[in-house]
Scaffold this motif. Structure first.
Motif, PDB file in Angstrom:
ATOM      1  N   THR A 117       0.835  -1.208   0.000  1.00 51.25           N
ATOM      2  CA  THR A 117       0.000   0.000   0.000  1.00 51.25           C
ATOM      3  C   THR A 117       0.864   1.249   0.000  1.00 51.25           C
ATOM      4  O   THR A 117       0.638   2.190  -0.785  1.00 51.25           O
ATOM      5  CB  THR A 117      -0.952   0.014   1.203  1.00 51.25           C
ATOM      6  OG1 THR A 117      -1.794  -1.137   1.156  1.00 51.25           O
ATOM      7  CG2 THR A 117      -1.827   1.264   1.187  1.00 51.25           C
ATOM      8  N   THR A 118       1.873   1.286   0.863  1.00 49.53           N
ATOM      9  CA  THR A 118       2.775   2.442   0.907  1.00 49.53           C
ATOM     10  C   THR A 118       3.446   2.651  -0.442  1.00 49.53           C
ATOM     11  O   THR A 118       3.509   3.773  -0.960  1.00 49.53           O
ATOM     12  CB  THR A 118       3.839   2.243   2.006  1.00 49.53           C
ATOM     13  OG1 THR A 118       3.187   2.172   3.273  1.00 49.53           O
ATOM     14  CG2 THR A 118       4.834   3.394   2.023  1.00 49.53           C
ATOM     15  N   THR A 119       3.963   1.582  -1.037  1.00 48.94           N
ATOM     16  CA  THR A 119       4.656   1.686  -2.318  1.00 48.94           C
ATOM     17  C   THR A 119       3.705   2.116  -3.428  1.00 48.94           C
ATOM     18  O   THR A 119       4.058   2.927  -4.295  1.00 48.94           O
ATOM     19  CB  THR A 119       5.313   0.344  -2.677  1.00 48.94           C
ATOM     20  OG1 THR A 119       6.163  -0.064  -1.593  1.00 48.94           O
ATOM     21  CG2 THR A 119       6.146   0.450  -3.946  1.00 48.94           C
ATOM     22  N   THR A 120       2.482   1.596  -3.411  1.00 47.00           N
ATOM     23  CA  THR A 120       1.488   1.982  -4.414  1.00 47.00           C
ATOM     24  C   THR A 120       1.157   3.465  -4.312  1.00 47.00           C
ATOM     25  O   THR A 120       1.149   4.185  -5.319  1.00 47.00           O
ATOM     26  CB  THR A 120       0.205   1.145  -4.238  1.00 47.00           C
ATOM     27  OG1 THR A 120       0.530  -0.247  -4.375  1.00 47.00           O
ATOM     28  CG2 THR A 120      -0.844   1.523  -5.262  1.00 47.00           C
ATOM     29  N   LEU A 121       0.888   3.922  -3.099  1.00 47.46           N
ATOM     30  CA  LEU A 121       0.529   5.332  -2.909  1.00 47.46           C
ATOM     31  C   LEU A 121       1.693   6.254  -3.261  1.00 47.46           C
ATOM     32  O   LEU A 121       1.494   7.328  -3.844  1.00 47.46           O
ATOM     33  CB  LEU A 121       0.078   5.568  -1.468  1.00 47.46           C
ATOM     34  CG  LEU A 121      -1.247   4.908  -1.081  1.00 47.46           C
ATOM     35  CD1 LEU A 121      -1.503   5.095   0.410  1.00 47.46           C
ATOM     36  CD2 LEU A 121      -2.403   5.468  -1.885  1.00 47.46           C
ATOM     37  N   HIS A 125       1.749   8.954  -6.213  1.00 47.07           N
ATOM     38  CA  HIS A 125       2.074  10.343  -5.852  1.00 47.07           C
ATOM     39  C   HIS A 125       3.152  10.907  -6.784  1.00 47.07           C
ATOM     40  O   HIS A 125       3.035  12.040  -7.267  1.00 47.07           O
ATOM     41  CB  HIS A 125       2.545  10.388  -4.398  1.00 47.07           C
ATOM     42  CG  HIS A 125       2.977  11.736  -3.924  1.00 47.07           C
ATOM     43  ND1 HIS A 125       2.096  12.766  -3.676  1.00 47.07           N
ATOM     44  CD2 HIS A 125       4.220  12.229  -3.648  1.00 47.07           C
ATOM     45  CE1 HIS A 125       2.767  13.830  -3.268  1.00 47.07           C
ATOM     46  NE2 HIS A 125       4.045  13.535  -3.248  1.00 47.07           N
ATOM     47  N   ILE A 126       4.181  10.122  -7.051  1.00 46.16           N
ATOM     48  CA  ILE A 126       5.263  10.592  -7.935  1.00 46.16           C
ATOM     49  C   ILE A 126       4.731  10.857  -9.344  1.00 46.16           C
ATOM     50  O   ILE A 126       5.012  11.906  -9.952  1.00 46.16           O
ATOM     51  CB  ILE A 126       6.418   9.566  -7.974  1.00 46.16           C
ATOM     52  CG1 ILE A 126       7.083   9.441  -6.594  1.00 46.16           C
ATOM     53  CG2 ILE A 126       7.468   9.978  -9.006  1.00 46.16           C
ATOM     54  CD1 ILE A 126       8.086   8.304  -6.493  1.00 46.16           C
ATOM     55  N   LEU A 127       3.959   9.908  -9.877  1.00 44.97           N
ATOM     56  CA  LEU A 127       3.422  10.074 -11.232  1.00 44.97           C
ATOM     57  C   LEU A 127       2.470  11.259 -11.309  1.00 44.97           C
ATOM     58  O   LEU A 127       2.496  12.028 -12.279  1.00 44.97           O
ATOM     59  CB  LEU A 127       2.720   8.793 -11.687  1.00 44.97           C
ATOM     60  CG  LEU A 127       3.593   7.759 -12.418  1.00 44.97           C
ATOM     61  CD1 LEU A 127       4.720   7.248 -11.550  1.00 44.97           C
ATOM     62  CD2 LEU A 127       2.749   6.592 -12.926  1.00 44.97           C
ATOM     63  N   LYS A 128       1.635  11.406 -10.293  1.00 41.62           N
ATOM     64  CA  LYS A 128       0.679  12.511 -10.267  1.00 41.62           C
ATOM     65  C   LYS A 128       1.404  13.854 -10.184  1.00 41.62           C
ATOM     66  O   LYS A 128       1.072  14.796 -10.916  1.00 41.62           O
ATOM     67  CB  LYS A 128      -0.235  12.337  -9.054  1.00 41.62           C
ATOM     68  CG  LYS A 128      -1.392  13.319  -8.972  1.00 41.62           C
ATOM     69  CD  LYS A 128      -2.541  12.888  -9.822  1.00 41.62           C
ATOM     70  CE  LYS A 128      -3.759  13.752  -9.554  1.00 41.62           C
ATOM     71  NZ  LYS A 128      -4.825  13.494 -10.535  1.00 41.62           N
ATOM     72  N   ALA A 289      10.136   2.459 -10.561  1.00 38.84           N
ATOM     73  CA  ALA A 289       8.936   2.479 -11.400  1.00 38.84           C
ATOM     74  C   ALA A 289       8.793   3.827 -12.105  1.00 38.84           C
ATOM     75  O   ALA A 289       8.443   3.892 -13.289  1.00 38.84           O
ATOM     76  CB  ALA A 289       7.695   2.187 -10.555  1.00 38.84           C
ATOM     77  N   ALA A 290       9.089   4.893 -11.373  1.00 35.26           N
ATOM     78  CA  ALA A 290       9.010   6.235 -11.958  1.00 35.26           C
ATOM     79  C   ALA A 290      10.034   6.415 -13.081  1.00 35.26           C
ATOM     80  O   ALA A 290       9.743   7.009 -14.117  1.00 35.26           O
ATOM     81  CB  ALA A 290       9.227   7.285 -10.867  1.00 35.26           C
ATOM     82  N   SER A 303       8.858  14.706  -5.076  1.00 34.96           N
ATOM     83  CA  SER A 303       7.717  13.898  -4.640  1.00 34.96           C
ATOM     84  C   SER A 303       8.048  13.088  -3.397  1.00 34.96           C
ATOM     85  O   SER A 303       7.206  12.934  -2.501  1.00 34.96           O
ATOM     86  CB  SER A 303       7.276  12.964  -5.771  1.00 34.96           C
ATOM     87  OG  SER A 303       6.898  13.695  -6.908  1.00 34.96           O
ATOM     88  N   LEU A 304       9.261  12.550  -3.326  1.00 34.53           N
ATOM     89  CA  LEU A 304       9.684  11.791  -2.147  1.00 34.53           C
ATOM     90  C   LEU A 304       9.676  12.663  -0.895  1.00 34.53           C
ATOM     91  O   LEU A 304       9.390  12.191   0.204  1.00 34.53           O
ATOM     92  CB  LEU A 304      11.086  11.215  -2.366  1.00 34.53           C
ATOM     93  CG  LEU A 304      11.215  10.125  -3.429  1.00 34.53           C
ATOM     94  CD1 LEU A 304      12.678   9.876  -3.752  1.00 34.53           C
ATOM     95  CD2 LEU A 304      10.563   8.830  -2.958  1.00 34.53           C
ATOM     96  N   MET A 305       9.965  13.930  -1.070  1.00 35.27           N
ATOM     97  CA  MET A 305      10.033  14.849   0.063  1.00 35.27           C
ATOM     98  C   MET A 305       8.655  15.326   0.513  1.00 35.27           C
ATOM     99  O   MET A 305       8.473  15.718   1.670  1.00 35.27           O
ATOM    100  CB  MET A 305      10.910  16.048  -0.297  1.00 35.27           C
ATOM    101  CG  MET A 305      12.373  15.691  -0.535  1.00 35.27           C
ATOM    102  SD  MET A 305      13.364  17.042  -1.236  1.00 35.27           S
ATOM    103  CE  MET A 305      13.407  18.169   0.153  1.00 35.27           C
TER     104      MET A 305
END
Length: 450
Positions: A117-121, A125-128, A289-290, A303-305
């Motif tokens: 779930t964390t990895t999916t979100l 988030h990065i793609l968005k 993935a990104a 995004s990571l931040m």
């Protein structure tokens, strides 16, 4: 006798109702059957779309006429009705299998026993944040099928459970992430770990040479299984060790992304919102993935931040109670999740709340951490005997509670300023709560009342 073009959906929650709406839109004759009570919001959606449904029963004679059945992941594959359908040769598929037929979007698919779930979100988030036209679905977010019916996304980030994978056949991921495999849900797999492993590896089915498979090379189960299999996709590995032969690795509090034919980059772990080695691994998976969809490094770093973690997963209550910290990790429903939680605790005085519906747990991998960090074990469940027996002699204080109010008050009394009260159950919630979400919300509410 089977009726042509007749689709039955078993289960009328988020995934089932979404699949029903998509099937109706595609011209199928649709019938939805739920043995329980259908929530009002889903009844309204079915009625708005003129979809025939029933609740409180399964009309077997009608269901057996289906040309295809879409099964909710919450319904076991070994229930008599499902077995009968499969014995008749009726295709029984997941909602993801069905929805994927009607989209050309690139699919980033994530599974694993822990961290999915964390990895999916985070991936979403990065793609968005990078401006991609992306949907979030699967085991998290809105129904994949409903989004396919209503939206026109270029990408989907899908969290996929093993129960969904079990009924996926022609489905293909463009990017597959397999985080780890530890014993879980063995009650659904004849208590055979290999059956569960095989289920998780279905995420790789149908992948081709131009697809990407991302996995954690620190997981020995994955290493062993990958060695047995012929994997067509390009393979990228990540590790929380200093192995610079991998596509992502950790060295001196810095994450390195090292991909052939792509610009390399680094991120300091101090800049990440997600903390702990397991979350550094989750972050690497999302970063890879990104990069697989060519998102620029600076966008990934930003995004990571800015990412905020999922509720009920190592969620710190934003205040101390007389110097005592409370952490809500209700989503930790298996032993390996609890291992990550305890390993990330800096305090040597943890009051650990655990218990619920046991899924065939082996607690032995927690013994060392419990001896090092757990001051007291507060059991929360209808039947706590296995927990008490497992940690007898390994944790000095073990107490038993049977409600969240009693549990939180007991934990608080056992704590001193500087201690941490950690709800990380290792078990399913259904003996005392509606779900892990209900359990986590009740925990937070009782902490607020202290």
């Amino acid at each position: 006798m089977k009726k042509e073009n007749f689709i039955v959906i078993l289960g009328a929650a988020e995934s089932g109702v979404g699949a029903a709406i998509l099937a109706k839109e595609k011209g199928f004759n649709v019938f939805v059957s739920d043995k329980g009570v259908i929530k009002d919001q889903y009844k309204a959606m079915l009625e708005e779309n003129a979809i025939d449904y029933e609740e409180g029963c399964h009309s077997e004679e009608k269901i057996l006429q289906a040309s295809e059945v879409i099964k909710s992941p919450g319904i076991r594959s070994d229930v008599p009705l499902v077995v009968k359908l499969m014995d008749m040769g009726t295709p029984v598929i997941s909602d993801l299998e069905f929805a994927a037929r009607y989209t050309d979007a690139r699919l980033i698919c994530i599974t694993g026993s822990n961290g999915k779930t964390t990895t999916t979100l985070l991936t979403y988030h990065i793609l968005k944040q990078a401006g991609l036209n992306v949907g979030l679905a699967g085991n998290v977010g809105k129904s994949f099928a409903l989004q396919v019916a209503r939206n026109n996304y270029d990408y989907y980030v899908l969290e996929i459970s093993n129960f969904q994978l079990d009924h996926m056949y022609d489905f293909k991921a463009d990017i597959a992430i397999l985080l780890n495999i530890t014993p879980d849900h063995l009650d659904r797999y004849e208590y055979k770990f290999q059956n569960y492993i095989n289920s998780k590896f279905r995420i790789l089915q149908n992948m081709k040479a131009n697809d990407t498979f991302i996995y954690c090379s620190d997981d020995q189960v994955l290493i062993d299984e990958i060695g047995k299999r012929n994997i067509s996709a390009e393979t990228w590995a990540f590790t929380v060790t200093e192995d610079d032969a991998k596509q992502a690795y950790l060295k001196d509090e810095t994450i390195y992304i090292n991909l052939k034919d792509k610009e390399n980059f680094t991120v300091s772990t101090n800049d990440l919102q997600l903390k702990g080695k397991h979350n550094f691994g989750n972050s690497m998976a999302a970063m890879l993935a990104a990069r697989a969809v060519d998102i620029k490094n600076d966008k990934i770093r930003e995004s990571l931040m800015s990412f905020e973690n999922v509720e009920h997963r190592l969620e710190k209550i934003p205040f101390l109670v007389n110097g005592v910290e409370f952490i809500n990790d209700s989503k930790a429903t298996n032993v390996n999740s609890v291992w990550y939680a305890l390993d990330s605790m800096k305090s040597k005085n943890v009051i650990w709340i655990a218990g619920g519906t046991d899924k065939g747990n082996d607690y032995s991998e927690l013994f060392t951490l419990a001896e090092q960090k757990v001051k007291a074990l507060v059991c929360l469940g209808v039947d706590n005997e296995k927990l008490k027996k497992s940690f007898n002699g390994k944790v000095e204080t073990i107490v038993e509670t049977h409600s969240m109010k009693e549990c939180v008050e007991t934990s608080y009394k056992l704590a001193q300023p500087g201690d941490v009260v950690l709800l990380s159950p290792a078990c399913a919630s259904f003996d005392l709560f509606k779900s892990y979400v209900d359990r986590g919300k009740q925990f937070k509410e009782e902490v607020r009342k202290l």
